[in-house]
Enzyme design. Structure first.
Site, mmCIF file in Angstrom:
data_model
loop_
_atom_site.group_PDB
_atom_site.id
_atom_site.type_symbol
_atom_site.label_atom_id
_atom_site.label_comp_id
_atom_site.label_asym_id
_atom_site.label_seq_id
_atom_site.Cartn_x
_atom_site.Cartn_y
_atom_site.Cartn_z
ATOM 1 N NE ARG A 81 -15.682 -14.154 -10.008
ATOM 2 C CZ ARG A 81 -16.678 -13.886 -8.974
ATOM 3 N NH1 ARG A 81 -16.544 -12.679 -8.438
ATOM 4 N NH2 ARG A 81 -17.840 -13.951 -8.941
ATOM 5 C CG HIS A 125 -16.094 -16.289 -6.544
ATOM 6 N ND1 HIS A 125 -16.875 -17.523 -6.854
ATOM 7 C CD2 HIS A 125 -16.902 -15.481 -6.144
ATOM 8 C CE1 HIS A 125 -17.944 -17.402 -6.624
ATOM 9 N NE2 HIS A 125 -18.175 -16.154 -6.251
ATOM 10 C CG ASP A 161 -21.781 -16.884 -7.168
ATOM 11 O OD1 ASP A 161 -21.187 -16.811 -6.163
ATOM 12 O OD2 ASP A 161 -21.373 -16.211 -8.101
ATOM 13 C CD GLU A 208 -22.983 -11.610 -3.845
ATOM 14 O OE1 GLU A 208 -22.725 -10.300 -4.675
ATOM 15 O OE2 GLU A 208 -22.269 -12.468 -3.811
ATOM 16 C CG HIS A 236 -20.898 -15.538 -2.455
ATOM 17 N ND1 HIS A 236 -20.312 -14.977 -3.236
ATOM 18 C CD2 HIS A 236 -20.136 -15.837 -1.462
ATOM 19 C CE1 HIS A 236 -19.050 -14.796 -2.927
ATOM 20 N NE2 HIS A 236 -18.844 -15.239 -1.538
#
Length: 208
Positions: free
Chosen positions: A71, A116, A123, A181, A184
């Site tokens: 990311r 990320h 994910d 999460e 993740h």
């Protein structure tokens, strides 16, 4: 491609993906800065570990679907700006029904510096190889709520079992879970633990 990074699907043939932040189907309600292509990028180490996870999942009758990998930092910065904008309520029921936008950071669902951006976090979820249908997990990607936590109460036994399947697969292949999460995971031996990259996700993905 930037040195040390690859498109995951080129390393792991047959893996499925849907890069949510390159689409309108995410908590911001539109494509996010830095995501100019609907593909998943990761470090070569991440890709190798996902290849092992892909094979492990297949032995159990599952496939992997990736939602996010590397990311760009500019995307994280966009999340921060978005959290301060007036809430139009479009994505709230699905993604953060019980908290305010700004609470995402305090409660650990979004970070100002994301793993990320180091390139070795992913994910993902499972799907049934026999049918192609996503496995029921008791909540969708980026549902920022306690129901998304590992061990959350109120999850059906089958859904809790499916989360356990995913966690077992990923941990056996060198990943660490994130307790808030279920989707993740971060590579434990990540190659760039202190570097937050910002090159955009494009066909070339050269460093910006």
């Amino acid at each position: 491609m930037k040195d040390g990074f690859s498109f995951v699907d080129e390393v792991v043939p047959g893996i499925r993906w849907d890069a949510k932040y390159a689409t309108w189907d995410n908590f911001t309600g539109k494509p996010v800065d830095g995501y100019l292509l609907n593909r998943i990028i990761g470090t070569t180490a991440l890709c190798a570990a996902l290849e092992s996870a892909h094979e492990k999942a297949a032995s159990l009758g599952f496939g992997l679907v990736l939602w996010d990998g590397y990311r760009p930092q500019r995307a994280v910065d966009r999340f921060v700006r978005w959290s301060k904008e007036p809430d139009d309520g479009r994505t709230k029921p699905r993604h953060y029904p019980n908290i305010d936008r700004a609470d995402m950071f305090e409660q650990g669902y979004v970070a100002v510096k994301s793993g990320h951006s180091r390139g070795s976090t992913v994910d993902l979820t499972l799907y049934h190889l026999a049918s192609g249908e996503l496995v029921a997990m008791g909540g969708d990607h980026d549902l920022m709520d306690s129901v998304s936590h590992h061990g959350a109460p109120g999850i059906a036994e089958a859904e809790a079992g499916n989360r356990h399947h995913l966690r077992s697969i990923m941990e056996s292949c060198g990943f660490a879970a994130y307790e808030y999460e279920w989707w993740h995971y971060t590579l434990e031996d990540e190659p760039y633990p202190d570097t937050y990259f910002d090159f955009p996700i494009t066909w070339s993905s050269r460093a910006a």
